[in-house]
Design an enzyme around this catalytic site. Structure first.
Site, PDB file in Angstrom:
ATOM      1  CD  GLU A   1      46.794  35.694  46.159  1.00  0.00           C
ATOM      2  OE1 GLU A   1      47.018  35.419  44.951  1.00  0.00           O
ATOM      3  OE2 GLU A   1      45.765  36.269  46.542  1.00  0.00           O
TER       4      GLU A   1
ATOM      5  CB  SER B   1      45.688  52.350  24.333  1.00  0.00           C
ATOM      6  OG  SER B   1      45.325  52.599  25.676  1.00  0.00           O
TER       7      SER B   1
ATOM      8  CB  SER C   1      44.186  45.748  33.753  1.00  0.00           C
ATOM      9  OG  SER C   1      45.547  46.010  34.041  1.00  0.00           O
ATOM     10  CB  SER C   2      48.133  42.471  31.815  1.00  0.00           C
ATOM     11  OG  SER C   2      48.248  41.581  32.906  1.00  0.00           O
TER      12      SER C   2
ATOM     13  CD  GLU D   1      50.697  38.674  31.835  1.00  0.00           C
ATOM     14  OE1 GLU D   1      51.023  39.308  32.837  1.00  0.00           O
ATOM     15  OE2 GLU D   1      49.562  38.726  31.343  1.00  0.00           O
TER      16      GLU D   1
ATOM     17  CG  ASP E   1      45.915  36.704  36.964  1.00  0.00           C
ATOM     18  OD1 ASP E   1      45.453  36.264  38.038  1.00  0.00           O
ATOM     19  OD2 ASP E   1      46.946  37.389  36.893  1.00  0.00           O
TER      20      ASP E   1
END
Length: 391
Positions: free
Chosen positions: A39, A73, A131-132, A164, A176
């Site tokens: 991390e 969405s 989730s993005s 992003e 991610d």
């Protein structure tokens, strides 16, 4: 995602698309992710150990015969429309993850035409499960399939990350998006953030479950502290570079160099750097544990990581620490730590399968007693990455 949920989500997205656009779409699934260990190492050119999980964005896409983009969405119950010539940030936020990817593909020389999209997901929002990134990767993969762009998986992940960074405005690393695109069932991804090389590490023990406990909080310190930690790490590297110019990031640094050049100059910066250099070594040792199916040793390293994040990197919070402390002496829990940027979100726990219900019940009750907050528990199964769905 269990089979019933997966089918229901897919059906709902498919039917909504047909109702809105009177057409049969192409369907894509893209997963969220967990990170077992490693991390705050990604932006230090270090190693991370993520995996795709069985919680997904399902996206339906189809071509238009004009330059328009129509998005819906299902989760938000919102629609948004623009054109390929007007790719700008929206007031709704969620369209930006889609529009940013389209912009990146165009910047890279790919030709698009108008398209329609409907999407929904079962990735918990705000829990640190990316989730993005899943939505970005679903969009890139879907556009690649729809317009036969012939983009490889690494370039899709890089385009999603750039969307992003540059369009949404979040300076995330590649982990991610990489995990979402490259995930494989029952395998973790040992990703080298310096050059994006990777190898798969087996993680398939039917007697263990990955359980996430969501603090249900997100403290406002998160973004400012993240930027501050990056700057502190860079400052630590600059102190070493005066004597060892070959050290370009903490990935290249040693504990001896930290003791000699950083500790005398700044104790706080030393703590930050010490955590990162130790965590990179801890991840490599943890991969050795997993290759030997030594999950107990791996679990102890997870607890060690949390200690470093709590006391040296100082990105934990009271709620995260409580969740880790609640399982620390439970023999059914091999390891636990905070996961993600910090100051809220989830802890990730390795729990013996037959004890999951008991552990969840006891932790939920004790967490409420200590914080007056509820926690949500999620079971995360390691799954395959972004793919086309067949109907």
């Amino acid at each position: 995602m269990d089979t019933t949920t997966a089918v229901n989500l897919q059906d709902a997205v498919h039917e909504s698309y047909r109702e809105l656009f009177n057409d049969t779409p192409l369907l894509v699934r893209s997963p969220g992710r967990v990170n077992l260990i490693g991390e705050h190492t990604d932006y230090n050119n270090g190693l991370v150990l993520p995996a795709a999980i069985d919680k997904n964005i399902v996206l339906a896409i189809g071509k238009r015969d004009d330059n328009a983009i129509h998005l819906h969405s299902l989760d938000q119950g919102q629609s948004y429309a623009t054109t390929l010539d007007e790719l700008e940030r929206s007031p709704l936020l969620w369209p930006d993850y889609i529009l940013g990817v389209a912009q990146q593909l165009i910047k890279r020389g790919h030709t698009l035409q108008g398209f329609n999209i409907v999407f929904a997901g079962d990735i918990p929002q705000g829990a640190g499960l990316s989730s993005s990134a899943a939505l970005e990767c679903a969009t890139g993969f879907a556009l690649n399939e729809l317009f036969d762009l012939d983009i490889n998986r690494l370039d899709l992940a890089l385009a999603a990350q750039a969307a992003e960074n540059d369009f949404v405005g979040v300076k995330c690393g590649l982990m991610d998006q990489f995990a979402s695109v490259f995930g494989q069932e029952h395998r973790l991804i040992k990703l080298d953030c310096a050059d994006f090389s990777h190898e798969y590490i087996p993680f398939n023990n039917p007697e263990l479950r990955i359980v996430l406990f969501d603090t249900q909080v997100k403290h406002s310190l998160a973004s400012s502290a993240y930027n501050e930690r990056r700057e502190q790490c860079e400052y630590g590297v600059s102190l070493i570079q005066k004597h060892h110019p070959e050290v370009r990031s903490l990935r290249d640094a040693t504990l001896e160099q930290l003791d000699r050049y950083v500790k005398p100059a700044d104790e706080v910066v030393y703590n930050r750097c010490y955590y990162v250099v130790s965590e990179i070594t801890r991840l490599q040792d943890g991969c050795d544990d997993l290759r030997k199916d030594d999950f107990e040793s791996f679990g102890k390293r997870m607890f060690d990581t949390h200690g470093g994040l709590q006391h040296l990197y100082e990105v934990s919070c009271q709620e995260l620490d409580i969740l880790v402390d609640l399982v620390r002496d439970d023999p059914a829990v091999l390891g636990a730590r905070m996961m993600g940027g910090g100051f809220g979100g989830c802890t990730i726990n390795l729990v013996k399968a037959e004890e999951v219900d008991r552990v969840v019940n006891e932790v939920s009750r004790a967490y409420y007693q200590k914080t007056n907050k509820t926690t949500q528990a999620y079971i995360a199964n390691i799954s395959a990455g972004t793919a086309r769905l067949n109907r």
